[in-house]
Design a protein around this motif. Sequence first.
Motif, PDB file in Angstrom:
ATOM      1  N   GLU A  21       4.141   7.822  11.574  1.00 30.82           N
ATOM      2  CA  GLU A  21       5.362   6.586  10.872  1.00 30.82           C
ATOM      3  C   GLU A  21       6.091   7.539  11.158  1.00 30.82           C
ATOM      4  OE1 GLU A  21       4.759   6.019   6.898  1.00 30.82           O
ATOM      5  OE2 GLU A  21       6.182   4.150   6.567  1.00 30.82           O
ATOM      6  N   PRO A 240      15.574   3.487   2.236  1.00 35.54           N
ATOM      7  CA  PRO A 240      15.839   3.284   0.881  1.00 35.54           C
ATOM      8  C   PRO A 240      16.589   5.175   0.849  1.00 35.54           C
ATOM      9  CG  PRO A 240      13.662   4.570   1.065  1.00 35.54           C
ATOM     10  CD  PRO A 240      13.393   3.793   2.680  1.00 35.54           C
ATOM     11  N   VAL A 241      18.104   3.970   0.435  1.00 32.11           N
ATOM     12  CA  VAL A 241      19.537   4.844  -0.363  1.00 32.11           C
ATOM     13  C   VAL A 241      19.445   5.095  -1.553  1.00 32.11           C
ATOM     14  CG1 VAL A 241      21.664   5.516  -0.374  1.00 32.11           C
ATOM     15  CG2 VAL A 241      20.552   4.193   2.014  1.00 32.11           C
ATOM     16  N   TRP A 259      15.834   8.609   1.408  1.00 36.37           N
ATOM     17  CA  TRP A 259      14.610   8.507   1.040  1.00 36.37           C
ATOM     18  C   TRP A 259      13.386   9.047   2.348  1.00 36.37           C
ATOM     19  CZ3 TRP A 259      15.866   6.807  -3.465  1.00 36.37           C
ATOM     20  CH2 TRP A 259      15.995   7.618  -4.532  1.00 36.37           C
ATOM     21  N   ASP A 260      12.868   9.389   2.983  1.00 35.22           N
ATOM     22  CA  ASP A 260      11.989   9.296   3.989  1.00 35.22           C
ATOM     23  C   ASP A 260      10.991   8.912   3.915  1.00 35.22           C
ATOM     24  OD1 ASP A 260      10.055  10.847   3.392  1.00 35.22           O
ATOM     25  OD2 ASP A 260      10.111  12.692   4.361  1.00 35.22           O
ATOM     26  N   PRO A 261      10.074   8.521   4.684  1.00 31.94           N
ATOM     27  CA  PRO A 261       9.063   7.132   4.662  1.00 31.94           C
ATOM     28  C   PRO A 261       7.966   7.939   2.945  1.00 31.94           C
ATOM     29  CG  PRO A 261       9.450   7.375   6.519  1.00 31.94           C
ATOM     30  CD  PRO A 261      10.169   8.200   6.862  1.00 31.94           C
ATOM     31  N   SER A 262       8.079   9.270   3.463  1.00 34.60           N
ATOM     32  CA  SER A 262       7.204  10.123   1.841  1.00 34.60           C
ATOM     33  C   SER A 262       7.676  10.103   0.482  1.00 34.60           C
ATOM     34  CB  SER A 262       6.358  10.995   3.164  1.00 34.60           C
ATOM     35  OG  SER A 262       6.365  10.933   3.886  1.00 34.60           O
ATOM     36  N   GLY A 263       8.799   9.568   0.721  1.00 32.84           N
ATOM     37  CA  GLY A 263       9.462  10.107  -0.656  1.00 32.84           C
ATOM     38  C   GLY A 263      10.254  11.552  -0.521  1.00 32.84           C
TER      39      GLY A 263
END
Lengths: 309, 109
Positions: A21, A240-241, A259-263
């Motif tokens: 991902e 998510p911005v 944020w990237d998909p892992s936060g």
Amino acid sequence: MALTGVLRPGHAQIRVLDLDESVRFYKDVLGLVETGRDAHGRVYFKCWDERDHHSFVIREADRAGLDFFGFRVLDTATLDKLDADLQAYGLKTERIPAGEMLATGERVRFELPSGHLIELFAEKTKVGNGIPLINPAPWAKARDNGIAPIRLDHTLLYGPNVAAVQKIFTEVLGFYLVERVLTPDGNANAAIWLSCGQKVHDIAFAEYPEPGKLHHCSFLMESWEHVLRAGDIMSMNAVPVDIGPTRHGVTRGCTIYAWDPSGNRFETFMGGHLPYPDYETMTWTFDNFGQGLDYPQRKLHETFLTVVS
Amino acid sequence: MAHTVRIEDNGVSYTCAPAESLLEGMQRLGRRGIPVGCRGGGCGVCKVEILEGEFSTRAMSRDHVDDDDRRHRRLLACRVYPAGDLSLRVIGKLQKSVCGATPDPRLPA
């Protein structure tokens, strides 16, 4: 030559929760160029206009965050000198052998009092930016893939002992303090922005009780229009911005945090003033931190102070 | 079919589709409840304890959810997907600021 010693941010290695991902995100949405994979399962990326083999490495792990952040230094003599200087200052250093990271020479690694691992290296294979060195075009096709930043610009790290970290960067590694935010009582620095060249910052730190935390890795965009285009691409892909598009008071840079998909937070950044080492440090009082973070909205977003990986 | 999620801290209920995380469903309310951070399982601010109900999860950082947390269903709302009606309470590090008695004027009511 004026620019010697530590030259620039060279690489960040980031932990992600789902490798596939995350590869899709960094390649197709952020628009980095994949340059390799190694036996440890790490995936290597560069920004399209960077010439070194990689600047951003991800690996799958059970927690998000930063493994280490590395700087390129001028040459191997500089690497050896800075290693000796760090040891003379009282820091323990470790030599990571050449080849441990793809296309990369020997690295000197040390831990900051903030709990972060910092590396220095002098050699990394130049793979180019897709533009010939003879009669170069201004950009290559990879510029239009996804957000497509032009380089890894800087990082902001959260941890304890920022005053001790500042001394290491300014007294051993040749950085200078460009801007700072004071603590509420005005007696110490809550956050510092450090430069090793003429960029407004190459690394920044904020005082935080938990050691070793990543606030963000920042990627440089060519223009404000490219920052806005990055915002469009984030929304098209439901990224998510956090904050922006807006302008920081600190650095004067224009920004989106997301944020990237892992936060792991990242930034698409452009602009900023051009400091010299002889310039006086600019100081923000804590009650003006809101303007420092988000100049138009004058707002100290709660997530800026509390959300890290 | 959407499920009903109840935040026991403030008594607010909202509907959440099975394909939506508990945090995404709550965000559609446009009101305060679970704190919203990275939405990727990495920062830990949206930590909740599931009191009742069935659900599935996606990967989340062990810095915020260890084995003991998993056994006690203390999870990150951005990584939890409802398989039935649920109730939860907020336990993330911003819990006081979102569920305390004093409303935070910076956040939409």
